[in-house]
Scaffold this motif. Structure first.
Motif, PDB file in Angstrom:
ATOM      1  N   TYR A  78      -1.259   3.149   2.656  1.00 24.26           N
ATOM      2  CA  TYR A  78      -1.726   4.347   1.934  1.00 24.26           C
ATOM      3  C   TYR A  78      -1.660   5.573   2.839  1.00 24.26           C
ATOM      4  CZ  TYR A  78      -5.612   7.530   0.642  1.00 24.26           C
ATOM      5  OH  TYR A  78      -6.413   8.622   0.395  1.00 24.26           O
ATOM      6  N   THR A  96     -11.784   7.635   1.096  1.00 22.46           N
ATOM      7  CA  THR A  96     -11.530   6.267   1.539  1.00 22.46           C
ATOM      8  C   THR A  96     -12.804   5.443   1.443  1.00 22.46           C
ATOM      9  OG1 THR A  96      -9.779   6.932   3.071  1.00 22.46           O
ATOM     10  CG2 THR A  96     -10.814   4.808   3.467  1.00 22.46           C
ATOM     11  N   GLY A 116       0.818  -1.216   0.000  1.00 16.64           N
ATOM     12  CA  GLY A 116       0.000   0.000   0.000  1.00 16.64           C
ATOM     13  C   GLY A 116       0.845   1.256   0.000  1.00 16.64           C
ATOM     14  N   THR A 133     -10.232   0.056  -0.801  1.00 14.93           N
ATOM     15  CA  THR A 133      -9.570  -1.122  -0.248  1.00 14.93           C
ATOM     16  C   THR A 133     -10.569  -2.278  -0.157  1.00 14.93           C
ATOM     17  OG1 THR A 133      -8.126  -1.893   1.536  1.00 14.93           O
ATOM     18  CG2 THR A 133      -9.982  -0.486   2.170  1.00 14.93           C
ATOM     19  N   ARG A 157      -3.163  -2.560   3.843  1.00 11.15           N
ATOM     20  CA  ARG A 157      -2.979  -1.767   2.625  1.00 11.15           C
ATOM     21  C   ARG A 157      -3.454  -0.334   2.852  1.00 11.15           C
ATOM     22  NH1 ARG A 157      -5.317  -6.658  -1.236  1.00 11.15           N
ATOM     23  NH2 ARG A 157      -3.796  -8.162  -0.424  1.00 11.15           N
ATOM     24  N   LEU A 158      -4.556  -0.196   3.595  1.00 12.41           N
ATOM     25  CA  LEU A 158      -5.056   1.134   3.929  1.00 12.41           C
ATOM     26  C   LEU A 158      -4.046   1.877   4.806  1.00 12.41           C
ATOM     27  CD1 LEU A 158      -7.284   3.290   4.032  1.00 12.41           C
ATOM     28  CD2 LEU A 158      -8.334   1.999   5.912  1.00 12.41           C
ATOM     29  N   ILE A 198      -8.623   5.793  -2.186  1.00 14.17           N
ATOM     30  CA  ILE A 198      -8.352   4.359  -2.042  1.00 14.17           C
ATOM     31  C   ILE A 198      -9.669   3.603  -1.947  1.00 14.17           C
ATOM     32  CG2 ILE A 198      -8.078   4.623   0.466  1.00 14.17           C
ATOM     33  CD1 ILE A 198      -6.193   2.147   0.347  1.00 14.17           C
ATOM     34  N   SER A 222      -6.691  -5.936   4.028  1.00 13.27           N
ATOM     35  CA  SER A 222      -7.317  -4.679   3.593  1.00 13.27           C
ATOM     36  C   SER A 222      -6.858  -3.525   4.469  1.00 13.27           C
ATOM     37  CB  SER A 222      -8.838  -4.780   3.674  1.00 13.27           C
ATOM     38  OG  SER A 222      -9.330  -5.835   2.910  1.00 13.27           O
ATOM     39  N   GLY A 261      -7.670  -1.879  -4.007  1.00  9.16           N
ATOM     40  CA  GLY A 261      -7.102  -2.946  -3.194  1.00  9.16           C
ATOM     41  C   GLY A 261      -6.989  -4.288  -3.878  1.00  9.16           C
TER      42      GLY A 261
END
Length: 341
Positions: free
Chosen positions: A203, A219, A169, A188, A199-200, A186, A196, A249
């Motif tokens: 970011y 988001t 991410g 995700t 990765r968030l 994003i 998830s 994502g």
């Protein structure tokens, strides 16, 4: 008493005597047979747990199986994991069994009964969690298990395999920032899945390191599918101040994002840059070819199966293992500097 069913001083006969049932009834419970009443099954299971009973490993005469469990199978990333599991299972003369747990992230009682009858070499669970009762039942039969990308925070005693989701991410978002994008959205995966959230977090970390504000309106939690990516991207692109770039994502969500851009009259990458995640085969054949984060899905399946076999033979470390494989940013033509209209 079945040959090999004695462990230490506790035997099937001991369990049967304490439960006030026959040895064959205890054996039926251990094998997941359904012709045992619920109260009897509960009583026998309680006594097995009390004695920390572990059944001896399967006989060499039994057909070796490695079981992989998905809550859904209708995605290309599932096929990559399957290839990895099948490759290692074949190397060791084992077959692969694929089962579904339905829409739930944790398999239920009907699954555990079936897997106890099959007595596989081990079980690989994907995007899953494992309730304590099911863990105890697998341990009692000496059936090791590994989770790929746990749905929730796994217990310390649960081995798992994943990839460097936070780093992935971070790399995806940094790439967009370095191109000059500042309003980056994003989409995700599910909010209850660790990969998830990682990765968030990657970011958010990239945005923070660049001194950029993370706008909550940019988001969105998705479901890793193209339809979900389309729906969430369409809402983002209809904002009064839409993003100039979207980090999705998954590659499937990224394809949905690209279709949403088309429906909204935008061009990718001239009006909207898009980054995916996974690097499935379709990523290089999309139009434009998709910039994405390569997640080593096949290798994750291979490593999970090797860990299962190592646990089976006692070669794995006693402390449960968390294997995390590296991710790589693959730059293609779906990302360019903003403002190329």
């Amino acid at each position: 008493m079945e040959k090999g069913d004695e462990l230490g001083r506790v035997t099937l006969a001991d369990i049967a005597r304490e439960a006030e049932v026959s040895v064959s009834t205890v054996s039926k419970v251990l094998n997941g047979r359904t012709d045992v009443s619920a109260p009897t099954r509960v009583r026998v299971e309680r006594i097995l747990r009390a004695h920390d009973y572990r059944r001896a490993a399967r006989s060499s005469a039994e057909a070796p199986l490695v079981e992989i469990v998905f809550h859904e199978l209708d995605s290309l990333w599932a096929m990559e994991l399957l290839r990895g599991v099948e490759a290692v299972a074949s190397e060791h003369g084992a077959a692969m069994v694929v089962t579904r747990s339905g829409s739930r992230h944790a398999p239920g009682a009907e699954w555990i009964e079936a897997v106890l009858r099959r007595r596989p070499l081990g079980v690989v669970l994907v995007f899953s969690s494992l309730p304590p009762e099911l863990k105890r039942q697998l341990w009692a039969r000496s059936i090791p298990f590994v989770i790929i990308d746990p749905a929730g925070n796994p217990d310390p005693d649960v081995p798992s395999v994943g990839s460097a989701n936070w780093a992935g991410g971070l790399a995806a978002t940094r790439h967009l920032i370095e191109l000059g994008h500042r309003r980056i959205a994003i989409v995700t995966g599910p909010a209850d899945t660790l990969c998830s959230l990682a990765r968030l977090d990657g970011y958010r970390s990239a945005m923070s390191m660049a001194g950029l504000r993370v706008d909550p309106a940019l988001t969105a939690f998705g479901d890793f599918h193209a339809e979900g990516g389309f729906a969430r991207a369409k809402r983002l692109l209809e904002l009064p101040k839409p993003p100039t770039a979207i980090f999705a994502g998954s590659d499937l969500q990224a394809l949905g994002v690209m279709e949403a851009a088309r429906v909204c009259g935008l061009r990718v990458p001239e009006d909207l840059s898009v980054v995916g995640y996974d690097d499935l085969d379709i990523a290089q054949w999309s139009s434009p070819a998709l910039t994405t984060v390569r997640q080593p899905l096949r290798e994750m399946g291979e490593q999970a199966t090797r860990l299962i076999l190592a646990l089976r033979t006692g070669e794995a470390p006693a402390t449960p293992t968390r294997l995390e494989l590296s991710t790589t940013l693959v730059v293609r033509s779906s990302t360019v500097p903003p403002g190329r209209r």
